[in-house]
Design a protein around this motif. Structure first.
Motif, PDB file in Angstrom:
ATOM      1  N   LYS A  10       0.816  -1.075  -0.026  1.00  0.00           N
ATOM      2  CA  LYS A  10       0.085   0.145   0.243  1.00  0.00           C
ATOM      3  C   LYS A  10       1.026   1.423   0.032  1.00  0.00           C
ATOM      4  O   LYS A  10       1.920   1.202   0.717  1.00  0.00           O
ATOM      5  N   THR A  11       0.435   2.214  -0.792  1.00  0.00           N
ATOM      6  CA  THR A  11       1.159   3.571  -0.892  1.00  0.00           C
ATOM      7  C   THR A  11       1.398   3.954   0.297  1.00  0.00           C
ATOM      8  O   THR A  11       2.495   4.731   0.715  1.00  0.00           O
ATOM      9  N   ARG A  62       4.622   3.414   2.405  1.00  0.00           N
ATOM     10  CA  ARG A  62       5.761   3.438   1.647  1.00  0.00           C
ATOM     11  C   ARG A  62       6.938   3.685   2.378  1.00  0.00           C
ATOM     12  O   ARG A  62       7.952   3.383   2.226  1.00  0.00           O
ATOM     13  N   VAL A  68      10.587   2.600  -5.758  1.00  0.00           N
ATOM     14  CA  VAL A  68       8.995   2.456  -6.215  1.00  0.00           C
ATOM     15  C   VAL A  68       9.139   2.553  -7.685  1.00  0.00           C
ATOM     16  O   VAL A  68       9.549   3.774  -8.163  1.00  0.00           O
ATOM     17  N   GLU A 126       3.087   3.837  -9.098  1.00  0.00           N
ATOM     18  CA  GLU A 126       2.184   3.611  -8.241  1.00  0.00           C
ATOM     19  C   GLU A 126       0.704   3.113  -9.085  1.00  0.00           C
ATOM     20  O   GLU A 126       0.673   3.599 -10.309  1.00  0.00           O
ATOM     21  N   ALA A 174      -4.442   2.698  -3.351  1.00  0.00           N
ATOM     22  CA  ALA A 174      -3.402   2.923  -4.202  1.00  0.00           C
ATOM     23  C   ALA A 174      -2.159   2.139  -3.765  1.00  0.00           C
ATOM     24  O   ALA A 174      -2.010   1.871  -2.521  1.00  0.00           O
ATOM     25  N   ASP A 192       2.039   0.662  -4.431  1.00  0.00           N
ATOM     26  CA  ASP A 192       3.292   0.842  -5.012  1.00  0.00           C
ATOM     27  C   ASP A 192       3.869  -0.617  -5.471  1.00  0.00           C
ATOM     28  O   ASP A 192       3.574  -1.369  -4.845  1.00  0.00           O
TER      29      ASP A 192
END
Lengths: 209, 122
Positions: free
Chosen positions: A152-153, A156, A174, A177, A197, A199
């Motif tokens: 999950k973004t 990050r 990364v 996205e 969202a 990555d």
């Protein structure tokens, strides 16, 4: 194989019939899976002629994509009997040779630098805290060349720190996205569909002696 | 399950010092042809535990691998073809993988080894 063709083929496979929420079983859609593997192969050459392992393979989507893009040997690893049965059928249908191992990723015994590339869409750790890190840890240990993973973004910074500082990655990037479309699979899901969202990460483990 | 997979699996039962290689009890073995890729084999050779592979192949009914091998053999097409067959074309469909220290059997059904440990083995 063209991206669209790959995405099309992945769209034909069977998915979880009775997904288990405690394992965070969500299908990796053909859109994400095709882009993930296509990037790994076309930008980095990490798939064709390689030994590829799909950790938490579920119904086999990522492993199948790797096979279709020319991986020489693909291994799918998962804890769940039903998923592995579905994955076996999918492999037969697409005529991709996939070896499966049923195990708990944390207690799998293994040796050697046999696996080149690990690809995975691991549990995000929403049900079992730290599950994503468990997967990342083993992936970075086992892959001799590279790990591709989805997280999950929102996690990050946490993922980057864990990979570089705790799990010995020499690099953590990364690549892009993506929107992960999660269908209404479970009773607690209120919306018909939700976009998360995520990555797409590319980790390189420290070179081992 | 093919033998490249077997060459990396070991028993991780608590207390076991060396769980590799797992012994094979074969009940059903199937052969499926795949394309010959000599570059892949040459690349893979130094990563293999050779004796474990030769013994495993024999357990699956294929006794054509030498007990010892060195890199010079990779020049021989005959050797490469045997390696190819053993590593990539033999499938253990039904049987078991056995921990070399405890004798515990990990069942193999429909080609899938179940390496899940019981609670007291972790």
């Amino acid at each position: 194989m063209k991206l669209k063709q790959l995405e099309g083929l992945l769209g034909t496979i069977q998915q979880f019939s009775n997904p288990r929420i405690e394992l965070e079983q969500y299908p990796t859609g053909p859109h994400i899976a095709s882009r993930m593997l296509y990037t790994a192969e076309n930008s980095f050459g990490d798939v064709s002629n390689k030994v590829v392992a799909d950790f938490g393979c579920g119904c086999g989507t990522l492993g199948l994509a790797a096979g279709l893009l020319g991986a020489e040997y693909v291994i799918g690893v998962d804890i769940d009997t039903q998923s592995l049965e579905i994955a076996s059928v999918n492999a037969e249908d697409l005529e991709v040779d996939l070896d499966f191992i049923q195990c708990d990723i944390r207690t799998l015994g293994w040796r050697g630098p046999i696996v080149d590339t690990v690809i995975m869409n691991p549990p995000f750790g929403t049900r079992k805290k730290g599950a994503d890190m468990d997967f990342l840890f083993v992936a970075l240990e086992m892959a001799s060349e590279v790990v591709y993973s989805l997280h999950k973004t929102t996690t990050r910074e946490h993922v980057k720190r864990a990979a570089l500082r705790d799990h010995n990655a020499s690099s953590a990037e990364v690549l892009c996205e993506l929107r992960y479309d999660v269908p209404q699979l479970y009773k607690f899901h209120k919306k018909k569909e939700v976009d998360i969202a995520v990555d797409l990460w590319r980790f390189v483990p420290q070179r081992k002696q | 399950m093919r033998l490249l997979t077997h060459n990396m699996l070991s028993s991780n039962i608590k207390g076991v010092t060396n769980g590799f290689p797992l012994r094979i009890e074969a009940e059903k073995v199937v052969e499926k042809q795949v394309d010959f890729n000599p570059d892949f084999l040459k690349n893979m050779f130094p990563k293999l535990e050779w004796k474990a592979l030769a013994d495993a192949a024999r357990s699956l009914g294929y006794g054509e691998l030498p007990d010892a091998a060195d890199a010079s053999m990779l020049d021989s097409d005959d050797f490469l073809r045997r390696l190819h067959h053993a590593l990539l074309e033999l499938h253990l469909e039904e049987g078991a993988l056995v921990c070399p220290e405890t004798g515990r059997k990990f069942p193999v059904n429909k080609g899938i080894p179940n390496m899940l440990l019981h609670e007291d083995e972790v």
